[in-house]
Design a protein around this motif. Structure first.
Motif, mmCIF file in Angstrom:
data_model
loop_
_atom_site.group_PDB
_atom_site.id
_atom_site.type_symbol
_atom_site.label_atom_id
_atom_site.label_comp_id
_atom_site.label_asym_id
_atom_site.label_seq_id
_atom_site.Cartn_x
_atom_site.Cartn_y
_atom_site.Cartn_z
ATOM 1 N N SER A 95 41.848 36.240 25.044
ATOM 2 C CA SER A 95 41.270 34.289 24.473
ATOM 3 C C SER A 95 41.916 33.865 25.684
ATOM 4 O O SER A 95 43.368 33.657 25.548
ATOM 5 N N TYR A 96 41.297 32.616 25.806
ATOM 6 C CA TYR A 96 42.146 31.229 25.955
ATOM 7 C C TYR A 96 42.803 30.925 24.616
ATOM 8 O O TYR A 96 42.014 29.145 25.508
ATOM 9 N N ASN A 97 42.869 31.154 24.065
ATOM 10 C CA ASN A 97 43.384 30.695 22.695
ATOM 11 C C ASN A 97 45.063 30.105 22.644
ATOM 12 O O ASN A 97 46.163 30.962 22.635
ATOM 13 N N TYR A 98 45.097 28.872 23.834
ATOM 14 C CA TYR A 98 47.023 28.649 24.637
ATOM 15 C C TYR A 98 47.445 28.286 23.975
ATOM 16 O O TYR A 98 48.897 29.289 23.826
ATOM 17 N N HIS A 267 41.456 24.887 31.887
ATOM 18 C CA HIS A 267 42.551 25.371 31.169
ATOM 19 C C HIS A 267 43.885 25.410 31.244
ATOM 20 O O HIS A 267 44.555 25.424 31.154
ATOM 21 N N SER A 268 44.165 24.111 31.874
ATOM 22 C CA SER A 268 45.376 23.133 32.113
ATOM 23 C C SER A 268 45.716 21.960 31.009
ATOM 24 O O SER A 268 46.604 22.095 30.987
ATOM 25 N N ILE A 269 44.283 21.680 30.766
ATOM 26 C CA ILE A 269 44.428 20.886 29.376
ATOM 27 C C ILE A 269 45.300 21.243 28.105
ATOM 28 O O ILE A 269 45.255 22.198 27.554
ATOM 29 N N GLY A 270 46.629 21.376 27.929
ATOM 30 C CA GLY A 270 46.675 21.409 26.569
ATOM 31 C C GLY A 270 48.268 22.594 26.926
ATOM 32 O O GLY A 270 48.920 22.773 25.695
ATOM 33 N N ALA A 271 48.030 23.101 28.186
ATOM 34 C CA ALA A 271 49.118 24.191 28.082
ATOM 35 C C ALA A 271 49.262 24.061 29.156
ATOM 36 O O ALA A 271 50.288 24.665 29.840
ATOM 37 N N LEU A 272 49.188 22.582 29.839
ATOM 38 C CA LEU A 272 50.910 22.629 31.197
ATOM 39 C C LEU A 272 50.946 20.743 31.102
ATOM 40 O O LEU A 272 51.100 20.615 30.372
ATOM 41 N N GLY A 273 52.393 21.224 31.286
ATOM 42 C CA GLY A 273 53.171 19.580 31.366
ATOM 43 C C GLY A 273 54.103 19.231 29.600
ATOM 44 O O GLY A 273 53.719 20.157 28.628
ATOM 45 N N PRO A 274 54.838 18.800 29.857
ATOM 46 C CA PRO A 274 55.580 18.928 28.611
ATOM 47 C C PRO A 274 55.159 18.348 27.839
ATOM 48 O O PRO A 274 56.058 18.405 26.545
ATOM 49 N N TYR A 275 53.925 17.150 27.933
ATOM 50 C CA TYR A 275 53.343 17.011 26.427
ATOM 51 C C TYR A 275 52.211 17.429 26.050
ATOM 52 O O TYR A 275 51.487 16.976 25.613
ATOM 53 N N PHE A 297 37.359 20.963 25.578
ATOM 54 C CA PHE A 297 38.074 21.670 24.119
ATOM 55 C C PHE A 297 38.156 23.181 23.260
ATOM 56 O O PHE A 297 38.431 23.422 22.439
ATOM 57 N N THR A 298 37.317 23.506 24.015
ATOM 58 C CA THR A 298 36.944 25.104 24.398
ATOM 59 C C THR A 298 38.385 25.923 24.046
ATOM 60 O O THR A 298 38.549 27.126 23.949
ATOM 61 N N LYS A 299 39.643 25.933 25.418
ATOM 62 C CA LYS A 299 40.617 26.057 25.088
ATOM 63 C C LYS A 299 41.802 26.177 24.833
ATOM 64 O O LYS A 299 42.624 26.568 23.634
ATOM 65 N N SER A 300 42.603 25.119 25.010
ATOM 66 C CA SER A 300 43.884 24.670 24.164
ATOM 67 C C SER A 300 43.541 24.555 22.211
ATOM 68 O O SER A 300 44.489 24.145 21.613
ATOM 69 N N THR A 421 35.326 38.301 41.399
ATOM 70 C CA THR A 421 36.060 38.730 42.093
ATOM 71 C C THR A 421 35.701 39.008 44.122
ATOM 72 O O THR A 421 34.644 40.294 43.386
ATOM 73 N N PRO A 422 36.098 39.628 44.857
ATOM 74 C CA PRO A 422 35.916 39.998 45.748
ATOM 75 C C PRO A 422 35.912 41.535 44.925
ATOM 76 O O PRO A 422 36.642 42.088 44.369
ATOM 77 N N ILE A 423 34.981 42.514 45.742
ATOM 78 C CA ILE A 423 34.714 43.998 45.092
ATOM 79 C C ILE A 423 35.849 44.955 45.197
ATOM 80 O O ILE A 423 36.351 45.926 44.732
ATOM 81 N N ILE A 424 37.035 43.962 46.266
ATOM 82 C CA ILE A 424 38.095 45.455 45.749
ATOM 83 C C ILE A 424 39.330 44.830 45.883
ATOM 84 O O ILE A 424 40.418 44.865 46.084
ATOM 85 N N GLU A 425 39.165 43.461 44.637
ATOM 86 C CA GLU A 425 40.348 42.846 44.698
ATOM 87 C C GLU A 425 40.077 42.728 42.882
ATOM 88 O O GLU A 425 40.237 41.802 42.313
ATOM 89 N N SER A 426 39.555 43.843 42.498
ATOM 90 C CA SER A 426 39.681 44.390 40.936
ATOM 91 C C SER A 426 41.134 43.312 39.860
ATOM 92 O O SER A 426 42.523 44.385 40.814
ATOM 93 N N ARG A 427 40.922 43.227 38.894
ATOM 94 C CA ARG A 427 41.929 42.827 38.529
ATOM 95 C C ARG A 427 41.978 43.001 36.926
ATOM 96 O O ARG A 427 41.343 42.423 36.051
ATOM 97 N N ALA A 428 43.168 43.388 36.446
ATOM 98 C CA ALA A 428 42.678 42.366 34.709
ATOM 99 C C ALA A 428 43.563 40.408 34.559
ATOM 100 O O ALA A 428 44.900 40.833 34.811
ATOM 101 N N ARG A 429 43.133 40.346 33.719
ATOM 102 C CA ARG A 429 43.550 38.525 33.427
ATOM 103 C C ARG A 429 44.181 38.513 31.938
ATOM 104 O O ARG A 429 43.370 39.335 31.019
ATOM 105 N N PHE A 430 45.175 38.293 32.207
ATOM 106 C CA PHE A 430 45.760 38.207 30.587
ATOM 107 C C PHE A 430 46.029 36.147 30.140
ATOM 108 O O PHE A 430 45.993 35.713 31.251
ATOM 109 N N CYS A 431 45.945 36.134 29.493
ATOM 110 C CA CYS A 431 45.822 35.093 29.470
ATOM 111 C C CYS A 431 46.585 34.578 28.187
ATOM 112 O O CYS A 431 46.790 35.369 26.776
#
Length: 465
Positions: A95-98, A267-275, A297-300, A421-431
């Motif tokens: 979840s994007y529950n940063y 994805h960056s609002i709330g999740a980056l920067g000192p404030y 407003f859906t993430k942080s 993603t490209p077919i041979i660049e599959s990945r697991a994405r952790f939040c």
């Protein structure tokens, strides 16, 4: 079947062929297959085999852990049946529950509940008719204050914030320069605008400057008239790569070539920067150097919807020209209250340091988790400070195996493959979330290592045999 043959005969102008009826689409005049052959092949032979790795239903708040409804399939993932069992306390790495505000207890949940009792859930009208309440206007003033800009406007859907507002900012005779890895909402908005679109390599300033220089030198195709405006579309954090935009260089280029900058901080609002003010805050830049600041407003914030912020004349223009502003139903008030309460917490206006401590904890968790994965030998993408952590699996067959094995160990992960993603660049994405404890992250990495050793032992046994 007789009727089908008659239709088939008519479509072929009387020439009745002995080809199967399911190929009828090829014989209608000038029609092509609705789906590409490769997409059919991928869906039938790969996606259906690993379909159980997606759309898993949960039955709790998406906090640091969640409860999962177990399901099974008896027809190779074509259909699913619920077993009646609930898997408890699955560690949530998807979840994007940063900042951990997606919770069912605490100040945000309490405030949203009180507003629900007082005002109800739905507004049943647009902002321009009977759906504009004082809480909506308070939210927009708070967003503008948080970002350090003149004005802001809130929308009920994050995807539509991009797709419905970009067409109000650019049109025929305009040029849009878009990063090749931009989100689908940005791509759709650019296409709907009818502007000319040119794509530059991901986060590559040389590629962007070349397009800017060519646009200034050559102008529009055929007429060589100057472009009415040039709009650069970028994101703060790219959700499949974990990379952070090289914003200082982008701002320098947009000033040099007199272009406009549209920054998506979903994805960056709330999740980056000192404030917690996003990538602008992260680099210590002036928010006035970004012409259009967009975020969700859906993430942080643990809510829903999105915003556009910037100069007052920009927002006034959108209020009268944006389809999302004119035709969309107003944002639900419980959602508005969730955003206001969480944003005040981040800003410290609630009289506590909870918001600042969550921002700091997220930054620490992100650096720690990324370092642990690298020490274990995994290949991960993105910036060290990005809470989006893609871990490469590469082969599509590993998608299903990794997702299932992690769930067996009570870890919920998101696995990503084609076409995201490209077919041979599959990945697991952790939040990563501020709600995660160090013990949770240690448990996750330990089980990663156990799975890695188990796979190595199995491979060694197969080679020996």
């Amino acid at each position: 079947m007789g009727f089908a043959l008659q239709v088939y005969h008519a479509a072929c102008n009387g020439a009745l062929y002995s080809r199967p009826f399911f190929n009828l689409q090829y014989y209608f005049c000038d029609f092509v297959p609705l789906y590409q052959d490769f997409e059919n092949f991928y869906t039938r032979n790969l996606y259906m085999r690993i379909r159980d790795s997606w759309n898993r239903p949960i039955c709790s708040a998406p906090g640091a852990t969640f409860d999962l409804v177990e399901r099974s399939s008896n027809d190779y993932n074509w259909t699913f049946e619920y077993t009646g069992r609930v898997v408890k306390d699955v560690i949530n790495l998807g979840s994007y529950n940063y900042l951990g505000f997606a919770e069912n207890t605490g100040a945000c949940a309490t405030a949203a509940g009180e507003v629900t009792v007082k005002f109800g859930v739905g507004m049943a009208s647009t902002r321009q008719e009977m759906g504009n309440l004082d809480r909506h206007e308070e939210l927009e003033k708070l967003v503008a204050s948080f970002l350090g800009v003149e004005s802001a406007m809130a929308f009920g859907m994050g995807f539509a914030t991009n797709s419905m507002n970009i067409p109000a900012l650019a049109g025929k005779g305009c040029l849009i320069l878009s990063d090749e890895l931009n989100h689908a909402s940005l791509v759709l908005g650019a296409r709907l605008s009818t502007s000319t679109i040119r794509v530059f390599k991901h986060n590559n300033m040389q590629s962007l400057e070349k397009l800017l220089r060519d646009a200034i030198v050559h102008g529009q195709p055929r007429t060589h008239q100057p472009w009415k405006k040039i709009l650069i579309l970028v994101e703060g954090i790219y959700s499949m790569e974990g990379s952070i935009i090289r914003l200082p260089e982008v701002i320098a280029l947009k000033k040099k070539y007199k272009a406009y900058l549209y920054l998506d901080e979903a994805h960056s609002i709330g999740a980056l920067g000192p404030y917690g003010r996003g990538v602008v805050d992260y680099f210590g830049l002036d928010s006035k150097d970004v012409d259009v600041m967009m975020g969700t407003f859906t993430k942080s914030f643990g809510a829903a919807g999105g915003y556009i912020a910037g100069r007052k004349d920009l927002i006034d223009h959108l209020r009268t020209h944006s389809h999302s502003a004119i035709y969309a139903t107003s944002m639900s008030l419980p959602v508005v209250e969730q955003i206001i309460t969480s944003m005040k917490c981040i800003m410290g206006k609630d009289g506590t340091t909870i918001g600042r401590s969550r921002i700091q904890r997220l930054a620490e968790n992100t650096v720690y988790f990324r370092r642990r994965l690298r020490e274990m030998g995994f290949i991960i993408y993105g910036n060290n400070d990005s809470p989006v952590v893609p871990m490469m699996l590469y082969m599509p067959a590993k998608i299903g195996a990794f997702g299932r094995e992690m769930l067996k160990r009570n870890i919920g992960v998101v696995v990503v493959g084609f076409p995201a993603t490209p077919i041979i660049e599959s990945r697991a994405r952790f939040c990563i979330s501020a709600a995660h404890t160090k013990e949770m992250l240690d448990r996750v990495t330990t089980r990663f290592l156990q799975l890695l050793l188990q796979g190595s032992a199995l491979a060694a046994d197969q080679r020996a045999s």
